[in-house]
Design an enzyme around this catalytic site. Structure first.
Site, PDB file in Angstrom:
ATOM      1  NE  ARG A  98       0.697   7.887   5.783  1.00 30.72           N
ATOM      2  CZ  ARG A  98       0.675   7.151   6.864  1.00 30.72           C
ATOM      3  NH1 ARG A  98       1.718   7.130   7.657  1.00 30.72           N
ATOM      4  NH2 ARG A  98      -0.367   6.441   7.167  1.00 30.72           N
ATOM      5  CE  LYS A 132      -5.274   2.102   7.735  1.00 29.86           C
ATOM      6  NZ  LYS A 132      -4.207   2.584   6.858  1.00 29.86           N
ATOM      7  CD  GLU A 135      -2.397   1.166   2.862  1.00 34.50           C
ATOM      8  OE1 GLU A 135      -2.705   0.088   3.403  1.00 34.50           O
ATOM      9  OE2 GLU A 135      -2.572   2.265   3.416  1.00 34.50           O
TER      10      GLU A 135
END
Ligand code: 3PG
Length: 210
Positions: free
Chosen positions: A43, A127, A39
């Site tokens: 960021r 999640k 993943e």
């Protein structure tokens, strides 16, 4: 479908890249350790290029996009070939886009109300983040009663020390985490260490003794 492969491998490494090459190098290192999944998070500005490079150069691996908090990031990730999208929370805009283009979406949710919202959006995989802060395995076990059809990917504070506890729960599809791809390992190009940590994690997930 991304979820099938994720449920087989049981571990979703959460990767922060500093350049496009990091994506390829880290994905190859993870795959060598038995975890052909990554993943790659939005960021850093390098995320899109790293996803595109990893998709092109590591066809054996499943490449997804993480920390997707805006529709523009989801659109970018899909245009770069990402196979799944992960958000720390739930976004109606990102969810609608994922459903429209038919890509697997893993929204973040921790409370029953948040989970119900995500389920109303057509999601069955959630999640649970940050897992260690929101009650860990104990909370997930309790959430299994009202949400029997929902599978979770606990992430945040999960590591080699506690991943088996999470994976033992029937409502845990896989666990996520960054411990085997820490920033320092990527910046210092310690790819062999990433492979070792990935192999150790995979062994634990498969119930093999170290
Ligand atoms: C994420 O966004 O999934 C987390 O930052 C990963 O959590 P961890 O760094 O505690 O593994």
């Amino acid at each position: 479908m991304a979820f099938e492969k994720i449920s087989e491998i049981k571990i979703v490494p959460v990767v922060k890249v500093f350049g496009a090459d990091d994506g390829v190098n880290v994905v190859k290192a993870l795959a060598a350790g038995g975890i052909p999944v990554a993943e790659i998070t939005y960021r850093t500005a390098a995320a899109g290029d790293a996803i595109a490079a990893a998709v092109a150069e590591c066809p054996e691996a499943l490449i997804g996009a993480g920390t997707v908090t805006k529709l523009s990031e989801a659109e970018d990730a899909v245009s770069r070939g990402a196979s799944f999208i992960v958000s720390p929370g739930y976004s109606d805009a990102v969810n609608a886009f994922c459903k429209e283009v038919g890509i697997d979406y893993v929204p973040g949710a921790v409370t029953p109300t948040e989970i119900m919202h995500a389920v109303e959006g057509g999601n069955e995989v959630i999640k649970f983040f940050p897992a260690s802060v929101y009650g860990g395995a104990k909370a997930l076990k309790a959430l299994g009663a009202p949400f029997p059809g929902i599978k979770f990917i606990p992430t945040g504070g999960v590591s080699a020390e506690n991943l088996a506890e999470f994976l033992a729960l029937p409502n845990v599809l896989a666990i996520g985490g960054s411990w085997m791809v820490k920033d320092s390992l990527i910046v210092e190009k310690k790819f062999a260490a990433i492979t070792e940590l990935a192999a150790a994690a995979r062994n634990i997930a498969e119930g093999k003794l170290l």
